[in-house]
Design a protein around this motif. Structure first.
Motif, short mmCIF file in Angstrom:
data_model
loop_
_atom_site.label_atom_id
_atom_site.label_comp_id
_atom_site.label_asym_id
_atom_site.label_seq_id
_atom_site.Cartn_x
_atom_site.Cartn_y
_atom_site.Cartn_z
N GLY A 1 4.00 -3.47 -9.42
CA GLY A 1 3.29 -4.65 -8.93
C GLY A 1 3.00 -4.60 -7.43
N ASN A 2 3.18 -3.43 -6.82
CA ASN A 2 2.87 -3.30 -5.39
C ASN A 2 1.47 -2.73 -5.20
OD1 ASN A 2 5.46 -4.17 -4.63
ND2 ASN A 2 6.27 -2.12 -5.04
N VAL A 3 0.86 -3.06 -4.03
CA VAL A 3 -0.50 -2.58 -3.78
C VAL A 3 -0.46 -1.07 -3.50
CG1 VAL A 3 -2.54 -2.80 -2.33
CG2 VAL A 3 -1.17 -4.83 -2.86
N ASP A 4 -1.28 -0.34 -4.24
CA ASP A 4 -1.40 1.11 -4.05
C ASP A 4 -2.54 1.35 -3.06
OD1 ASP A 4 -2.02 3.78 -4.21
OD2 ASP A 4 -1.88 3.88 -6.40
N ILE A 5 -2.13 1.56 -1.82
CA ILE A 5 -3.11 1.66 -0.73
C ILE A 5 -4.04 2.86 -0.90
CG2 ILE A 5 -3.27 2.13 1.75
CD1 ILE A 5 -0.89 0.38 2.16
N GLU A 6 -3.50 3.93 -1.41
CA GLU A 6 -4.31 5.12 -1.63
C GLU A 6 -5.50 4.77 -2.54
OE1 GLU A 6 -3.97 7.85 0.03
OE2 GLU A 6 -5.65 8.73 -1.08
N ARG A 7 -5.21 4.02 -3.56
CA ARG A 7 -6.25 3.62 -4.52
C ARG A 7 -7.25 2.62 -3.92
NH1 ARG A 7 -6.07 4.24 -10.24
NH2 ARG A 7 -6.94 2.36 -11.17
#
Ligand code: DON
Length: 577
Positions: A129-135
């Motif tokens: 549920g954490n933001v995947d910054i790479e994506r």
């Protein structure tokens, strides 16, 4: 042939000649920063200001040939996609404010990118549920459906006088024949190389010399981009949204698993909106409405500040910087809650820009000390901002003014370019609030109103602005800088109206920035340690920082245009005639 057709033909022919001359002289000059002394940054007939001197000269040549400010701005928009590829674009989006000299009306053209129809609310969250910054920032999923080609074409069709083919002519020439690479361009490419590596098209265009960007002074040609521009010139925006370019974009998306489909492109439309309007000490303020937060919060801040005798406080005095900082916090706190795409949920614009509301907010400012921002999230710093968006301003002798800000979001956007087109794609999807309370790349927190939804526009801070005095254009400005755009524009306006600075002084004066969260006051180094120390005493966590914004501005005083390209960013040029 009827006389008016002959005249049109002669006009078009002269325009091509002069645009070619501009491209040639721009190529010759692009290595140096010298300004032609015969064409000063004050003039009677027209003024063009941008972060790229080639683009300024392109705009100027359109004006000189009798084109209007919209013709010039559109030609510049296409030229910047070639000569300033970190932010100038075909694969991004933006906002254009147009003041029409004839009717005295001002319109706002919204060509912001949209989330693809396959986008989902949780698309950037990982299994925890954490933001995947790479994506959200660096993958093909970060790309919104581009709006630039639709926006520039719409502006020209509605308010311009030249055909689209003519407006792209110089950009085609610059892409095909190339232009001399500046030290700045090389530096920006070196900085973006890691992100661009995964795109064979980006590498072919910008790093074909054994993975090295071209050296300063070398000619950069962009054959594929020239092809795309020619397609647009010949077939109009349809080439991009339904034709040959659309085919290449969708083929790339299919190959890489990206979300943008034929339907997304075919259904994209730029929108003409009413500008958000306010007043400040007798001046009329016109700026960008949602889905940009820029105009609403610019006016909200001006309304709060109207309650204070700022000119008595003195520019960048402790008292002045304190009131400004507290005002900024209040506005950015509202931004996190109330702003988003108005086509999806209502934005309380009128309430936010009401004078009464501003009075209430002003009453909450403690004159003695900083009020801590309430919901501080640890570890949400604002990264160095760069100038990855770009603004340009054009004013003509017919009373028209264009104030345009557009972007790919990061420098070179997602770093991904569509094979065969030379078109870099934005990574604007990161401007959505991927998860409530988690900051985006600019440290901005967003809420439900800026959550991801199919076909929705992500919230922006871009703030192209026009100020009228007695209903006549007086000042036009705008800036790159992510979250710092709104506060940069604010300070240019305050410097001119309250501190009676010339536009060049107003643009050069050191700036401060606060955005509520993180609870940090950014103070440009040039403001001096004295101010920083005094503000620390008032309770601020002060960070002395490099450049805040890069405003490109024009004023008109006693019939003379004055232009100021922000010296924080090398390579810009204000030129009139
Ligand atoms: O729309 C926005 O607010 C951001 N995407 C702008 C990004 C930006 O200004 C980056 N450059 N400095």
């Amino acid at each position: 042939m009827p006389a008016d057709s002959i005249l049109k033909y002669i006009f078009a022919f002269c325009l091509v000649l002069s645009l070619s001359a501009a491209a040639t002289s721009a190529r010759a000059e692009s290595g140096s920063l010298s300004r032609d002394p015969t064409e000063p940054a004050s003039s009677r007939n027209g003024m063009v200001v941008s972060e790229d001197k080639i683009a300024t000269l392109v705009g100027l040549s359109v004006l000189k040939e009798g084109g209007n400010a919209v013709d010039a701005a559109v030609a510049m928009g296409f030229a910047l996609a070639v000569t300033y590829p970190r932010a100038g674009n075909l694969g991004g989006g933006g906002f254009m404010l147009v003041h029409l000299g004839g009717t005295g009306k001002t319109v706002a053209i919204d060509y912001r990118e949209k989330a693809p129809l396959k986008a989902t609310r949780r698309m950037f969250l990982d299994e925890n549920g954490n933001v995947d910054i790479e994506r959200s920032r660096h993958s093909v999923y970060s790309c919104g459906v581009p709006g630039t080609v639709a926006g520039l074409s719409l502006a020209l069709e509605k308010y311009g006088t030249i055909p689209l083919g003519r407006a792209v002519a110089t950009a085609i020439k610059l892409a095909e024949e190339g232009f001399a690479v500046s030290a700045e361009l090389r530096k920006s490419l070196l900085e973006a190389k890691e992100r661009m590596k995964k795109s064979s098209e980006s590498m072919d265009v910008f790093f074909k010399n054994n993975g090295e960007p071209p050296r300063k002074g070398k000619i950069l040609r962009q054959k594929n981009l020239a092809w795309s521009l020619k397609e647009i010139g010949r077939n109009g925006p349809l080439a991009f949204y339904r034709g040959a370019i659309a085919k290449k974009i969708t083929a790339y998306m299919e190959k890489t698993g990206g979300l943008i489909t034929k339907r997304d492109l075919a259904s994209y439309q730029a929108v003409i909106r009413e500008p958000v309007t306010g007043s400040y000490r007798g001046y009329k303020i016109l700026s960008m409405p949602p889905p940009s937060s820029g105009g609403v919060h610019l006016i909200e801040m001006l309304n709060i500040l109207e309650n204070y005798p700022l000119s008595q406080y003195g520019h960048n005095s402790t008292r002045y910087a304190h009131v400004l900082s507290e005002t900024m916090k209040l506005a950015y706190a509202d931004r996190s809650e109330h702003l988003g795409d108005p086509d999806f949920s209502p934005v309380p614009t009128e309430q936010l820009i009401s004078k009464q509301y501003a009075k209430r907010l002003a009453n909450r400012i403690n004159p003695a000390k900083a009020t801590p921002s309430k919901y501080i999230k640890p570890g949400s710093p604002i990264p160095g901002q760069g100038t990855n968006t770009t603004h340009f301003t054009v004013a003509d002798r017919f009373g028209n003014v264009v104030s345009n800000t557009y972007t790919l979001n990061f420098s070179y956007g997602s770093g991904l370019a569509v094979p065969g087109t030379g078109i870099l794609l934005n990574n604007e999807m990161d401007d959505f609030s991927a998860k409530p309370g988690t900051p985006n790349a600019y440290g901005l927190i967003g809420g439900e109103k800026n959550s991801i939804a199919p076909g929705k526009r992500m919230l922006s801070s871009m703030t192209p602005t026009i100020v009228l005095k007695d209903e006549e254009p007086f000042l036009a400005t705008g800036s790159p800088g992510g979250s710092r755009i709104i506060t940069s524009v604010l300070q240019v306006i305050l410097n001119v109206i309250d501190h009676k600075m010339s536009i060049r002084e107003a643009v050069a004066a050191p700036r401060i920035h606060h955005q509520w969260l993180p609870d940090t006051l950014y103070v440009e180094k040039e403001a001096g340690e004295g101010l920083a120390a005094a503000l620390r005493k008032k309770g601020y966590e002060v960070k002395r920082t490099g450049p805040i914004g890069s405003t490109q501005s024009v004023t008109r005083v006693n019939g003379f245009f004055h232009g100021a390209a922000d010296s924080r960013h090398p390579g810009g040029l204000a030129q009139g005639y």
